[in-house]
Write an enzyme that holds these catalytic residues in place. Structure first.
Site, PDB file in Angstrom:
ATOM      1  N   ASP A 127       0.812  -1.213   0.000  1.00 12.28           N
ATOM      2  CA  ASP A 127       0.000   0.000   0.000  1.00 12.28           C
ATOM      3  C   ASP A 127       0.845   1.261   0.000  1.00 12.28           C
ATOM      4  O   ASP A 127       2.027   1.249   0.349  1.00 12.28           O
ATOM      5  CB  ASP A 127      -0.959   0.018   1.193  1.00 12.28           C
ATOM      6  N   GLU A 153       0.237  -1.464   5.480  1.00 11.00           N
ATOM      7  CA  GLU A 153       1.264  -1.012   6.421  1.00 11.00           C
ATOM      8  C   GLU A 153       1.073   0.445   6.794  1.00 11.00           C
ATOM      9  O   GLU A 153       1.299   0.838   7.943  1.00 11.00           O
ATOM     10  CB  GLU A 153       2.655  -1.227   5.813  1.00 11.00           C
TER      11      GLU A 153
END
Length: 411
Positions: free
Chosen positions: A81, A176
């Site tokens: 991400d 994350e």
């Protein structure tokens, strides 16, 4: 290698993988699934074994050992991400060959200029090949550069069997950036003794100390009455939220702190007269100071309710991760090996605390000690993000060298 890194990072960057705090799915966004599936195909294509993606979007793969020596299994991780702070839709990476040290016009129309006057570190990259944004999005080198570097390093090891190494595991994790990266990570299935996140910044960063981190949601309740007849009746929750914010120590904010200093950070303020919701993140390296910061907020909420009535304000606090130093220090050989690997590739290690967190912050407390190494990027989470492709090459070489060093240390 340089061409492969540019190709990979460009491909990954163009996939919108921003995570989403509001989502309860795993991953929180469909774009992360798109990238995960692409990486599964690529891992198989380059010759990795045991390539899997689980129901939560965690990609794992194995590079088998090419020696019979007793070498501990090590892992390398990066996250799928990108940050929520700035748009990651329609990323259009730009390549600057042989950067000359002058202003870079990222977007002439807006205009957006990446200037060494504003970002003096640019002067460190004269002569380098840079990848930048087009001034309208973030780049996503955090952490797609890490993915590209790990992928390229594994391909290099596969195509150079003369480089001896033990069993290596790689993983690419979702979410994350919103602190959920390891929440569904199967440490037992990953089956490594030690690991490294490739999620740092400029050349040479080597980090094994992170913040202790918590998030706070504070909700202020008010009473809405027509403003024409509001005297002695209306309670404006927005004003209470502003007054609350003003009670926090003004110099303990991200823009005024550095090094080992902690902070309170107001990240969101949404409200009306009737209800206002404020989001904070709390950070400190020292565990006792971290706990004191949380206590300060809860005590302030209690004070508010005593003054303005029970239920005027409520707080939800949750810890996100802890300083990984406590779990890594008993295994300092993994830091020493990374240090030596960098030096072997002409990189001067820069050991410093992470003013943030990585997946390693949580994984280290889950039984997988995981320090962090550089990717080569700067100015993450915004339109001025850029990365030196030359330093991406160095990061890739360091990943290879770490694998070599573990093999050599087993002899």
């Amino acid at each position: 290698m340089k061409h492969d890194l540019i190709r990979r990072l460009t491909t990954y960057a163009k996939i919108d993988t921003q995570s989403d705090y509001a989502s309860t799915t795993v991953p929180t966004t469909d774009g992360q699934w798109t990238l995960a599936r692409l990486l599964v195909d690529e891992l198989k294509e380059i010759g990795m074994s045991d390539v899997t993606v689980d129901a939560n979007g965690y990609v794992m793969a194995t590079l088998p050992a090419n020696t019979d020596a007793d070498i501990p299994t090590i892992g390398f991780l990066a996250h799928l991400d990108t940050a929520t702070d700035f748009t990651g839709t329609n990323v259009n990476p730009q390549i600057v060959e042989a950067y000359d040290g002058e202003d870079l016009v990222l977007n002439a129309t807006l205009p957006v200029i990446l200037s060494p006057k504003d970002f003096p570190a640019l002067k460190n990259y004269v002569g380098h090949t840079l990848m930048t944004t087009d001034g309208t999005t973030l780049l996503g080198a955090d952490n797609k550069a890490g993915i590209a570097e790990i992928m390229t390093a594994m391909h290099h090891l596969i195509t150079h069997p003369e480089i001896k190494h033990g069993r290596i595991r790689v993983a690419f994790t979702p979410d994350e950036e919103i602190g959920r990266g390891p929440h569904h990570f199967d440490v037992a299935a990953f089956d490594a003794k030690f690991a490294y996140t490739v999620d740092g910044g400029p050349l040479g960063e080597l980090e094994y100390e992170s913040f202790n981190a918590a998030a706070a949601e504070i909700i202020f309740h008010g009473t809405n009455v027509h403003p024409g007849t509001a005297k002695d009746k209306m309670v404006n929750s927005q004003k209470h939220a502003m007054a609350f914010q003003n009670r926090l120590p003004g110099d303990e904010a991200p823009e005024f702190t550095d090094g080992f200093e902690g902070f309170y950070h107001l990240i969101s303020f949404e409200g009306s007269v009737e209800k206002t919701t404020v989001q904070y993140i709390i950070r400190d390296f020292d565990r006792s100071k971290f706990e004191a910061r949380k206590h300060f907020l809860t005590a302030l909420v209690e004070e508010w309710n005593k003054k303005y009535g029970a239920g005027s304000v409520e707080i939800k606090l949750n810890d996100q991760y802890y300083n990984m130093r406590e779990k890594i220090e008993p295994h300092m050989e993994i830091v020493d090996i990374a240090h030596a690997a960098m030096e072997s590739r002409g990189v001067t290690p820069i050991i410093k605390p992470i003013r943030g967190g990585t997946d390693g912050s949580q994984l280290s407390y889950m039984g997988l000690p995981t320090p962090n190494i550089f990717t080569g990027g700067e100015n993450y989470h915004g339109k001025f993000e850029f990365i030196s492709v030359d330093n991406m090459v160095k990061a890739t070489e360091v990943v290879v060298a770490i694998a070599e060093r573990f093999a050599q240390s087993a002899k």
